[in-house]
Write a protein that holds these residues in place. Structure first.
Motif: not given
Length: 461
Positions: A224-228
């Motif tokens: 669920x975190x922003x993609x990096x």
């Protein structure tokens, strides 16, 4: 039970209070810890690191029918140990595939996927054991509490000290009123030293972007975190020091080290949280922080100010005022409850040991302190088995239909939400006044965005 304590005597409940324990509505013919292996089918989500021992404990309490991990190497290692278990990389596929054949799940993933996996399972009627901290944000903790209630499942958080006899003795001691009114609490930790890196060692994302290893399913790790971009600085270990994935020292240890005062003093949601810390950067937790929680009165119990200490400042450990310890040397992690009559010092991450001394500095005699402490909590036995007993208590509740484990989500979610508000105050650098009913900080939309994070598409709660 009458008991006499010297102020420098450490309490260990098995010795101090005898072998008896209270039986709470369970079959007395089945000893605690006897495994109903043929009755509880358990899936383990996250089977590396702490998840490895959690999986082994699940196998000791029930039947492990499925294993899930985003890392093929970790998954293969556990699959060799449990060859009859089905394997998955995506917990959503696991829950879809097993359906009604699954009774319960153990969630031992990085912090940022605790809530997504646990709530998905609870919505399908599965009982959930979730590692601490229960969630990555205050909102997630509240959502997990509401899901557990809505679906009537048995839950337990992995703050294993709660299963220790010594911890339960400490709770009874505090609740007995022997300390007198308690208005001041101090809790400190040795994290992140020697455990993971964050500021000042890491303050920005790595510039290099190595290829994702074949054995790592990176999209599922990010969840669920922003993609990096992938980097080994995140997986498999140091994710805890990054805002997007972990909850820092506070999330790692407060559910352990603040557990004794929180349960013993019957604290609820704080009304005000303030913090001072090292420099804030957008990627990693600061080098140190001191966080102060203000809890309101609870019936006849007075308001409480709880102060949390973590990290190092100017090369020195961030610890409570040495004067509080009356000439003693503070251990690496512990808690201190200052009552009007007695001060309770627990030199333990888990609150399993307690030392008492008179609060007044001029009361320096060593005469015994006579205490009348009623036993109200069941003893599970085997201090060295506290982590396994934490799962046994959960599985027993599943089989017997109750009573609920001591660190069930009704309790654990409030503890987690309250503590994680400290990270909100750290990021803002100033005090927040918390409206617990609305889960908001009036007039502070920037705080609300930290309390209720957004999720990457496909991963909403």
């Amino acid at each position: 039970m009458p008991h006499r304590l010297h102020r420098r005597q450490f309490l260990r409940s098995s010795a101090a209070f005898g072998a008896g324990f209270l039986i709470l509505g369970r079959d007395p013919n089945r000893a605690f810890g006897q495994s109903p292996n043929d009755r509880v089918a358990i899936a383990c989500i996250g089977v590396g690191g702490k998840g490895s021992s959690d999986t082994d404990h699940a196998a000791a309490c029930g039947q492990v029918v499925a294993l899930c991990d985003i890392d093929d190497r970790r998954l293969k290692q556990k699959a060799e140990q449990y060859p009859d278990a089905k394997t998955f990389h995506d917990y959503r596929e696991l829950l879809d595939a097993l359906g009604d054949t699954l009774d319960a799940v153990v969630v031992s993933t990085p912090d940022h996927t605790h809530a997504a996996a646990s709530i998905d399972a609870m919505k399908r009627g599965k009982h959930v054991y979730c590692q601490k901290p229960l969630a990555h944000s205050p909102f997630e903790a509240r959502a997990m509490l509401e899901a557990a209630r809505a679906h009537g499942v048995q839950t337990q958080m992995g703050n294993q000290g709660t299963a220790s006899d010594g911890f339960r003795t400490g709770v009874e001691l505090i609740r007995s009123g022997a300390l007198g009114p308690v208005r001041e609490v101090h809790v400190w930790t040795n994290r992140p030293f020697k455990y993971w890196k964050q500021a000042p060692d890491l303050v920005a994302r790595p510039e290099e972007t190595p290829p994702v290893p074949e054995h790592v399913h990176w999209d599922l790790f990010v969840g669920p975190a922003p993609m990096r971009p992938y980097h080994p600085v995140y997986h498999p270990h140091d994710w805890r020091g990054w805002w997007d994935f972990g909850t820092g020292s506070l999330g790692d240890m407060a559910c352990h080290t603040a557990n004794l005062p929180f349960m013993g003093l019957m604290l609820g949601y704080p009304t005000r949280v303030s913090a001072v810390s090292g420099a804030i950067n957008p990627e990693t937790y600061p080098a140190w922080a001191t966080i102060t929680y203000e809890f309101p009165a609870r019936g006849e119990l007075p308001p409480v100010k709880l102060t949390w200490y973590e990290g190092a400042k100017d090369g020195e450990r961030n610890l409570p005022d040495p004067a509080l310890f009356r000439g003693r040397t503070a251990v690496d992690s512990g808690s201190l409850l200052v009552g009007e009559a007695l001060t309770l010092y627990s030199p333990s991450d888990y609150g399993m040991e307690q030392e008492l001394w008179p609060t007044r500095a001029d009361d320096a005699n060593d005469t015994a302190i006579a205490l009348e402490i009623p036993r109200t909590l069941e003893r599970l036995g085997g201090e060295d088995d506290r982590d396994l007993n934490n799962k046994r208590e959960w599985v027993r509740a599943i089989v017997d239909g109750g009573p609920s484990p001591l660190s069930n989500f009704d309790y654990a979610a409030v503890l987690t939400e309250s503590m994680l508000l400290g990270n909100v105050a750290v990021r803002l650098g100033e005090a927040i006044d918390y409206d617990a009913e609305a889960m908001t900080v009036p007039g502070r939309p920037e705080a609300d965005r930290l309390i209720r994070p957004t999720y990457r598409e496909g991963w909403s709660l």
